[in-house]
Design a protein around this motif. Structure first.
Motif, short mmCIF file in Angstrom:
data_model
loop_
_atom_site.label_atom_id
_atom_site.label_comp_id
_atom_site.label_asym_id
_atom_site.label_seq_id
_atom_site.Cartn_x
_atom_site.Cartn_y
_atom_site.Cartn_z
N LYS A 2 0.87 -1.21 -0.16
CA LYS A 2 -0.13 -0.12 -0.19
C LYS A 2 0.72 1.32 -0.02
O LYS A 2 1.68 1.25 0.81
CB LYS A 2 -0.85 0.23 1.12
CG LYS A 2 -2.08 -1.12 1.26
CD LYS A 2 -2.53 -0.76 2.46
CE LYS A 2 -3.62 0.36 2.61
NZ LYS A 2 -4.76 0.44 1.39
N ASP A 3 0.48 2.03 -0.84
CA ASP A 3 1.22 3.56 -0.81
C ASP A 3 0.83 4.49 0.42
O ASP A 3 1.52 5.26 0.74
CB ASP A 3 1.13 4.12 -2.18
CG ASP A 3 1.55 3.48 -3.31
OD1 ASP A 3 2.66 2.90 -2.98
OD2 ASP A 3 1.24 3.73 -4.36
N ASP A 4 -0.66 4.32 0.54
CA ASP A 4 -1.17 4.97 1.75
C ASP A 4 -1.76 3.95 2.87
O ASP A 4 -2.71 3.47 2.88
CB ASP A 4 -2.25 5.77 1.32
CG ASP A 4 -2.74 6.59 2.45
OD1 ASP A 4 -2.21 6.87 3.34
OD2 ASP A 4 -4.15 7.27 2.24
N PHE A 5 -0.82 3.48 3.87
CA PHE A 5 -1.27 2.96 4.93
C PHE A 5 -1.89 3.70 6.18
O PHE A 5 -0.85 4.28 7.06
CB PHE A 5 -0.19 2.07 5.59
CG PHE A 5 -0.58 0.87 6.55
CD1 PHE A 5 -1.63 0.07 6.41
CD2 PHE A 5 0.14 0.95 7.70
CE1 PHE A 5 -2.04 -0.98 7.26
CE2 PHE A 5 -0.26 -0.13 8.72
CZ PHE A 5 -1.33 -0.91 8.43
N ASP A 6 -3.18 4.11 6.17
CA ASP A 6 -3.49 5.12 7.06
C ASP A 6 -4.04 4.55 8.49
O ASP A 6 -3.95 3.32 8.66
CB ASP A 6 -4.94 5.92 6.50
CG ASP A 6 -5.82 5.07 5.96
OD1 ASP A 6 -6.20 4.05 6.91
OD2 ASP A 6 -6.33 5.18 4.78
N LYS A 7 -4.30 5.40 9.35
CA LYS A 7 -4.93 4.95 10.86
C LYS A 7 -6.01 3.81 10.68
O LYS A 7 -6.16 3.20 11.54
CB LYS A 7 -5.22 6.19 11.50
CG LYS A 7 -3.88 7.06 12.01
CD LYS A 7 -4.50 7.93 12.95
CE LYS A 7 -3.15 8.88 13.44
NZ LYS A 7 -3.47 9.87 14.58
N PHE A 8 -6.95 4.28 9.79
CA PHE A 8 -8.09 3.44 9.68
C PHE A 8 -7.64 1.96 9.41
O PHE A 8 -8.15 1.07 9.98
CB PHE A 8 -9.13 3.87 8.54
CG PHE A 8 -10.23 3.04 8.48
CD1 PHE A 8 -11.18 2.76 9.30
CD2 PHE A 8 -10.42 2.35 7.00
CE1 PHE A 8 -12.17 1.84 8.92
CE2 PHE A 8 -11.45 1.62 6.82
CZ PHE A 8 -12.30 1.39 7.72
N ALA A 9 -6.93 1.86 8.36
CA ALA A 9 -6.27 0.40 7.98
C ALA A 9 -5.60 -0.23 9.16
O ALA A 9 -5.60 -1.35 9.20
CB ALA A 9 -5.51 0.61 6.54
#
Length: 408
Positions: free
Chosen positions: A122-129
């Motif tokens: 993932k390029d964007d591993f955010d807090k939700f994930a």
């Protein structure tokens, strides 16, 4: 979920290697993987080789595993069928370990299974994930509530999870009418078989040690009779598992023996003290509290993106209610905005509740724009400036389109 490897990079992305273990893990993976993420996995390929000699010819089949890397284009998901499939195109693998002898841009599908681990890039591993992954890898965060809704001749044996109500077994018996004395005997015999079948289903489908609560709900006396029969059968068999966990059973009243009856119990304040510690009930209770504030028109409940964002900027949100669809929106600008709102609420001491749209509570919230909030204090004028802004925008649009009020 078995997390094998998690490596975060400096740009906010991550490489995650994992192995799902049940259908709840499939739902978590479905929420984590976005379009344009990359997957690395092994897939079986069968090749045919022709062997020709002077006397005969034959075709030899051989099956080999190929390591593939694809960019996700679309997905297909069914929680009830334990099915999660991704379609994508092969990409360049800098390590040289994937897509050997397979051209870039080839369309490949991948069905997630419980046998072979795979990797998500993932390029964007955010807090939700990250939060979803952490919860799915924690056994305690899995389902802690079971429920059986029943009425005469029919029972629904369910497991309540953060994503949905899972129907483990439906038990149905045709009960004879009691017109003659022989009918009474047949009725009693069928009733015994009915309750015995539910008891056997409990042993088969529930891990009583990991559950906090087992709800038995029905109209009339069926739930109470079921509880008495469960204890009777357990004592007959000397079933220590059920006997030591008998305090976890909650006998409750509802209007129907179908799944709606379970929702009724979760909303009923009579059972609140028993349900407070269960994850499934918290969503129902929070949404119910929001709707009560909305009905009372006390200015403590608001829904809509603009209203919620304004309340968050003021630090006035006690509880933010948001659907999983909205917080993982394909519109990256909207996703970032909603995640920033969630962060702001938590920084100001508020609580964030993420609702699954596979739940009835999530469906209900989705109809109310997908985002709502319960405030710390009433704000009756919260939407006033927003209405003025809408009017200004409308007038500006009319000017651009060449409309002149004085001309009419």
């Amino acid at each position: 979920m078995k997390l094998i490897k998690l490596v975060k990079n400096s740009t906010g992305g991550a490489t995650i290697q994992l192995l799902p273990e049940d259908k709840e893990d499939l739902f978590t993976i479905y929420q984590i993987i976005d379009k344009d993420d990359e997957l690395v996995f092994k897939k079986k390929f069968t090749t045919k080789t022709s062997q020709v000699n002077e006397q005969s010819s034959s075709v030899k089949k051989s099956t080999d595993f190929a390591r593939l890397r694809i960019k996700v284009l679309s997905d297909e998901f069914s929680l009830s069928d334990d099915y999660l499939k991704y379609k994508g195109v092969t990409t360049t693998d800098e390590s040289g370990q994937s897509n050997v002898d397979i051209p870039v841009g080839k369309f490949i599908s991948f069905v997630v299974n419980f046998t072979y681990p795979f990797t998500i890039i993932k390029d964007d591993f955010d807090k939700f994930a990250e939060r979803l992954l952490k919860e799915s890898c924690n056994p305690v965060a899995k389902s802690d509530t079971a429920a059986i809704a029943l009425q005469e001749g029919i029972a629904h044996v369910c497991l309540l999870t953060p994503s949905s109500t899972l129907l483990r077994q439906k038990i149905e018996y045709s009960m004879p009418k009691k017109k003659r004395s022989t009918d009474v005997m047949k009725f009693d015999e069928k009733t015994h078989k009915f309750y015995k079948a539910i008891y056997e289903s409990i042993k088969k489908n529930y891990d009583l040690d990991s559950l906090k609560l087992i709800i038995l709900c029905s109209p009339a006396f069926y739930a109470k009779t079921l509880y008495e029969n469960i204890l009777h059968y357990a004592k007959e068999e000397n079933n220590k598992m059920i006997l030591k966990n008998q305090s976890k059973f909650l006998v409750a009243h509802c209007s129907t023996g179908y799944l709606q009856g379970i929702t009724e119990v979760l909303k009923d304040p009579i059972y609140t003290s028993k349900l407070n510690d269960t994850k499934y009930a918290q969503d129902i209770q929070i949404l119910d509290e929001f709707l009560k504030h909305l009905d009372a028109d006390d200015a403590k409940a608001w829904y809509g993106e603009a209203e919620v964002i304004k309340a968050a900027d003021m630090g006035a949100i006690n509880c933010l209610l948001i659907t999983d669809v909205l917080i993982r929106s394909e519109d990256l600008k909207k996703r970032k905005q909603m995640q920033d709102v969630a962060d702001m609420v938590e920084q100001n001491g508020g609580k964030v509740m993420i609702f699954s749209t596979l739940h009835s509570s999530g469906e209900e919230l989705d109809k109310l724009t997908g985002v709502a909030c319960i405030l710390k204090y009433p704000l009756p004028d919260l939407d006033e400036d927003l209405e003025d802004d809408d009017e200004d925008e409308s007038e500006a649009d009319n000017d651009q389109n060449g409309y002149d009020d004085d001309a009419y």
